[in-house]
Design an enzyme around this catalytic site. Sequence first.
Site: not given
Ligand code: UDP
Length: 340
Positions: A206, A237, A128, A16, A159, A155
């Site tokens: 993700l 999300r 966050s 960021i 914050k 974590y």
């Molecule tokens: N997610 C997933 N597979 C992955 C990584 C993330 O299905 O390999 C899903 C995770 O369970 C959540 C969404 O993607 O529902 C966003 O996850 P991320 O870790 O990116 O962000 P978070 O909202 O957890 O901070």
Amino acid sequence: MSERKKILVTGGAGYIGSHTVVELYNSGFEPIILDDFRNSEEFIIDRIQKIINNEVILYKGACQDADLLQMIFEAHEISGVIHFAAYKAVGESVKDPLMYYENNIGSLLSILRCLEVYKVKNFVFSSSCSVYGDHPKLGNGITEEASDLKPQSPYANTKLIGEQIITDWKVNQPDTNVCLLRYFNPVGAHESARIGELPLGVPNNLLPFITQTAAGIREELTIFGNDYNTEDGTCIRDYIHVVDLAKAHVKSLEWLLAKNGVIDVFNVGTGKGSSVLEIVTKFEELTKVSLNWSFGPRRTGDVPVVFADNKKVKEYLKWTPEYTVDNAIVHAWEWQKSLE
Ligand code: UDP
């Protein structure tokens, strides 16, 4: 002589941070980067310079290096500080909470001390949406007023504690202006594909996991859970394009520079949710790359639905997201391809 106001950006080589440095420059500021590259790459500095077609001032070092901070604040008349430098991996913070408290809180304290000593009046803190924990209102578009916050990881705790420390400190700093920005899920990369996210090791998030799977670096994406109480059963999300998020920092600074003693907190999200399955499907449609994926069990700690109520940031800071999730997916993929 430069007319540009100097803004110190801690963690300015990070994901960021680097995008914010570019947007600050494009908006007439002179960003000064402080980064020790423990979680970022030095080549990003070159990339930033290519995008802005100019040199950027860089100090290599840690926020807890008091001598270095003294040197920076004495060498420059700094109008504001944007404090990104922090650890951000939820899982790692559970394994080594002391490392998280030591670094995230320690850095914040040393930066606040400098603001005080050098009378720097404007401060933007990188917070966050994880401060909301598993708040019951998350699924309806949570507002900043939500109370009884119970962060779910060390974590996220750093914050919330950071916000509280700044709030306590502000009481005796009546002329200081502060924005606490609670980010939702930052995704995407710069349109130029010169800067973007560089996850350390196996990505937890993700979109980087998707792009690395598509690039053949990871074998298969697991979608964590398809039995949630959502339309398609997968989690929802609020994915915000990193350049829009970067622009929110510029808007915050501009807002603060016109104030005389304020502290406020803002959700920075699009206000719209996308499901994991939607992101995966859109990725395949937009890039024409077929992704190896399957459903797996739920991931511990995941909340079904998270999205921001972003009325406040829109109204106060006159900020509104310009990019779509589709843009973010395409830009993340362009960035991933540029790394090969
Ligand atoms: N997610 C997933 N597979 C992955 C990584 C993330 O299905 O390999 C899903 C995770 O369970 C959540 C969404 O993607 O529902 C966003 O996850 P991320 O870790 O990116 O962000 P978070 O909202 O957890 O901070």
